[in-house]
Scaffold this active site. Structure first.
Site, PDB file in Angstrom:
ATOM      1  N   CYS A  43     -71.619 -63.350 -57.213  1.00 12.57           N
ATOM      2  CA  CYS A  43     -71.805 -63.656 -58.472  1.00 12.57           C
ATOM      3  C   CYS A  43     -72.990 -62.423 -59.194  1.00 12.57           C
ATOM      4  O   CYS A  43     -73.537 -61.981 -58.443  1.00 12.57           O
ATOM      5  CB  CYS A  43     -72.756 -64.891 -58.535  1.00 12.57           C
ATOM      6  SG  CYS A  43     -73.551 -65.545 -60.114  1.00 12.57           S
ATOM      7  N   ASP A  45     -75.729 -62.902 -60.608  1.00  9.12           N
ATOM      8  CA  ASP A  45     -77.077 -63.318 -60.525  1.00  9.12           C
ATOM      9  C   ASP A  45     -77.849 -62.359 -59.905  1.00  9.12           C
ATOM     10  O   ASP A  45     -77.555 -61.943 -58.714  1.00  9.12           O
ATOM     11  CB  ASP A  45     -77.181 -64.659 -59.697  1.00  9.12           C
ATOM     12  CG  ASP A  45     -78.490 -65.217 -60.002  1.00  9.12           C
ATOM     13  OD1 ASP A  45     -79.338 -64.927 -59.567  1.00  9.12           O
ATOM     14  OD2 ASP A  45     -78.454 -66.642 -60.328  1.00  9.12           O
ATOM     15  N   ARG A  47     -80.451 -62.408 -58.149  1.00  4.95           N
ATOM     16  CA  ARG A  47     -81.147 -62.750 -56.637  1.00  4.95           C
ATOM     17  C   ARG A  47     -80.099 -62.912 -55.611  1.00  4.95           C
ATOM     18  O   ARG A  47     -80.504 -63.162 -54.472  1.00  4.95           O
ATOM     19  CB  ARG A  47     -81.688 -64.280 -57.077  1.00  4.95           C
ATOM     20  CG  ARG A  47     -82.760 -64.330 -58.175  1.00  4.95           C
ATOM     21  CD  ARG A  47     -83.050 -65.791 -58.419  1.00  4.95           C
ATOM     22  NE  ARG A  47     -81.704 -66.375 -59.155  1.00  4.95           N
ATOM     23  CZ  ARG A  47     -81.601 -67.742 -59.521  1.00  4.95           C
ATOM     24  NH1 ARG A  47     -82.757 -68.295 -59.409  1.00  4.95           N
ATOM     25  NH2 ARG A  47     -80.628 -68.148 -60.287  1.00  4.95           N
ATOM     26  N   HIS A  99     -73.442 -69.284 -54.921  1.00  9.38           N
ATOM     27  CA  HIS A  99     -74.853 -69.429 -54.507  1.00  9.38           C
ATOM     28  C   HIS A  99     -75.379 -70.955 -55.135  1.00  9.38           C
ATOM     29  O   HIS A  99     -74.748 -71.065 -56.354  1.00  9.38           O
ATOM     30  CB  HIS A  99     -75.610 -68.412 -54.955  1.00  9.38           C
ATOM     31  CG  HIS A  99     -75.790 -68.230 -56.437  1.00  9.38           C
ATOM     32  ND1 HIS A  99     -77.082 -68.668 -57.014  1.00  9.38           N
ATOM     33  CD2 HIS A  99     -75.168 -67.510 -57.125  1.00  9.38           C
ATOM     34  CE1 HIS A  99     -76.706 -68.248 -58.330  1.00  9.38           C
ATOM     35  NE2 HIS A  99     -75.795 -67.727 -58.431  1.00  9.38           N
ATOM     36  N   CYS A 102     -76.384 -72.103 -59.069  1.00  6.58           N
ATOM     37  CA  CYS A 102     -75.720 -70.926 -59.897  1.00  6.58           C
ATOM     38  C   CYS A 102     -75.574 -71.326 -61.600  1.00  6.58           C
ATOM     39  O   CYS A 102     -75.213 -72.440 -61.932  1.00  6.58           O
ATOM     40  CB  CYS A 102     -74.231 -70.808 -59.631  1.00  6.58           C
ATOM     41  SG  CYS A 102     -73.226 -69.469 -60.321  1.00  6.58           S
TER      42      CYS A 102
HETATM   43 ZN   LIG Z   1     -74.544 -67.489 -59.997  1.00  2.00          ZN
END
Ligand SMILES: [Zn+2]
Length: 211
Positions: A43, A45, A47, A99, A102
């Site tokens: 992803c 993302d 993090r 994750h 998400c």
């Molecule tokens: Zn995500």
């Protein structure tokens, strides 16, 4: 210029100095080429940084990231990355890593509109529809969300297996293992969902290509 922007440029200089202090030839060696054993599809993302969470160094992971770690079969970007990784770099493992928490998967569970991304999220909504019987009976919203994240990863691993790229590699006897992982934002640990594929017999008959 913001402090953050200045800081990242300084960080880069410091990082170069640190690497060279350990190994004078660090960048010279890396510039010769790459031979990563792994393609990571994760992803976007911020993090979930691929290299850091698996302790991999530059040169060890070929990375593709998009919102909600999707393997969309008409996505030329993903297909190009996959083709290059499998046929040129000859990676032996592909990991789809989702994750918990998400935002893309969460958005797919609701009706809010976020603009262009709504069209991307539609692919994730399809996964909910395919798995409606498993997901709707889960009353606890967080549990349902977590399960949806996991089911999405499983579906994306399946999508990988369905590609002509992966099936051709298997047909040619290339060692290529597909895996599905979920990363826990609040623990740092990954869970292997054990959706392992290594041959096209593992697929539904309809998707097995006679290559
Ligand atoms: Zn995500």
């Amino acid at each position: 210029m913001s402090d953050f922007y200045k800081k990242i440029l300084e960080n880069n200089k410091k990082w170069v100095e640190d690497q060279l202090a350990i190994d004078q030839d660090y960048f010279k060696d890396l510039s010769k080429g790459q031979n990563p054993p792994l393609l990571w599809i994760g992803c976007s993302d911020s993090r979930v940084p691929a290299n850091e969470i698996i302790g991999a160094k530059p040169g060890e992971v070929f990375v593709h990231r998009n919102i909600a770690n999707m393997v969309v079969h008409s996505d030329m970007n993903m297909l190009s990355v996959l083709d290059y990784a499998v046929n040129v770099l000859k990676v032996s493992h592909v990991i789809v890593c989702g994750h918990y928490g998400c935002g893309g998967v969460k958005a797919a569970m609701g009706n809010s509109s976020y603009g262009v991304i709504d069209n991307w999220i539609r692919h994730i909504k399809d996964i909910f529809r395919f798995n409606k019987e498993k997901l709707t009976p889960i009353e606890n919203e967080e549990e349902r969300f977590n399960r949806f994240v996991e089911l999405n990863v499983k579906e994306q691993v399946l999508n990988l297996a369905k590609t002509s790229i992966v099936q051709t590699a298997w047909k040619n006897g290339q060692e290529l293992y597909l895996h599905g992982w979920v990363y826990g934002l609040n623990s740092g640990y990954v869970t292997d969902l054990e959706v392992n594929f290594s041959k096209n017999d593992d697929l539904h008959e309809l998707y097995q290509l006679d290559i």
